[in-house]
Design an enzyme around this catalytic site. Structure first.
Site, PDB file in Angstrom:
ATOM      1  N   ASP A 145       6.798 -34.208   7.597  1.00 50.51           N
ATOM      2  CA  ASP A 145       6.424 -34.626   8.954  1.00 50.51           C
ATOM      3  C   ASP A 145       5.037 -34.080   9.262  1.00 50.51           C
ATOM      4  OD1 ASP A 145       6.183 -35.224  11.617  1.00 50.51           O
ATOM      5  OD2 ASP A 145       7.965 -34.134  12.270  1.00 50.51           O
TER       6      ASP A 145
ATOM      7  N   ASP B 280       4.005 -41.027  10.593  1.00 51.52           N
ATOM      8  CA  ASP B 280       3.770 -39.606  10.328  1.00 51.52           C
ATOM      9  C   ASP B 280       4.922 -38.914   9.594  1.00 51.52           C
ATOM     10  OD1 ASP B 280       5.598 -39.707  12.390  1.00 51.52           O
ATOM     11  OD2 ASP B 280       4.599 -38.203  13.639  1.00 51.52           O
ATOM     12  N   GLU B 281       5.855 -39.698   9.041  1.00 55.86           N
ATOM     13  CA  GLU B 281       6.985 -39.119   8.312  1.00 55.86           C
ATOM     14  C   GLU B 281       7.261 -39.900   7.029  1.00 55.86           C
ATOM     15  OE1 GLU B 281      10.303 -37.360  11.166  1.00 55.86           O
ATOM     16  OE2 GLU B 281       9.757 -39.389  11.775  1.00 55.86           O
TER      17      GLU B 281
END
Length: 221
Positions: free
Chosen positions: A6, A101-102
């Site tokens: 993350d 974002d992951e």
């Protein structure tokens, strides 16, 4: 084992890459029409700012503390996300992008040659400017829980490994039920009504009980 990487405060971290001198300073990214906060750094949170705040209501804080504001730039964020994912793909046999974002990384086999915590720390350091936190566990849900702990507690040094029963039960006992991946507002309300207060309470229920109350999705969780 599965890792969830993350990129913390991703939009703000990207802006900091392109605007040197902002490390340690409060930064916020605003919605496309600059009306609300959509991302912010820990320093901005410490001032009382929160995601979703209308920025016109927070002008006094912004001006007093010199909070740096940026408009959302999705083209830039998408390009940086692609760069990060290219780094991740080069480090593991198989990866899966979950959001901008992951990403999930499948680590099967790597434990024969590497200490997984050290290995993933090295992977994150290759793109240190984006401050990734990593959770490593046997399932995606546990990996996401691990990534939250890694982000919250500095003692993990950005990587939280849940690799045995003792760690699993401790993590589930301490984690907020509302924050578990797959548990929405209605499910949470029903769980609380049935006396379930922690993820561990839920995990300890028999599969037949879970299936009868929450059908297949609940059982998968």
């Amino acid at each position: 084992m599965i890792a969830l990487v993350d990129c913390n405060s991703f939009f703000c971290s990207v802006e900091k890459v392109f605007h040197p001198g902002l490390n340690g300073k409060p930064v916020c990214v605003l919605s496309c029409n600059d009306s609300c906060i959509v991302a912010l750094t820990p320093e901005a949170k410490a001032l009382g700012l929160r995601r979703g705040d209308p920025i016109f209501k927070k002008k006094d804080i912004v001006q007093h503390y010199g909070v740096k504001l940026f408009s959302t730039n999705m083209y830039l964020y998408a390009a940086m996300s692609k760069r990060v994912n290219n780094i991740l793909r080069s480090a593991v046999p198989h990866s899966e992008t979950y959001s901008i974002d992951e990403s999930f990384l499948y680590l099967d086999g790597l434990e024969k040659y590497h200490n997984l915590e050290d290995y993933m720390s090295g992977v994150v350091e290759k793109n240190q400017a984006l401050y990734g936190s990593v959770g490593i566990a046997p399932t995606k849900t546990l990996a996401k829980i691990g990534s939250k702990f890694a982000k919250q507690y500095k003692g993990y040094r950005s990587v939280c490994l849940i690799d045995n029963e003792e760690k699993r039960r401790k993590a589930l006992a301490l984690f907020e039920l509302a924050d578990v991946w797959g548990i929405g507002k209605q499910t949470l309300t029903k769980l609380n009504y049935l006396g379930i207060r922690t993820p561990l309470d839920f995990a300890d229920k028999k599969g037949s009980w879970v299936h009868s109350h929450f059908t297949k999705p609940g059982l998968q969780t």
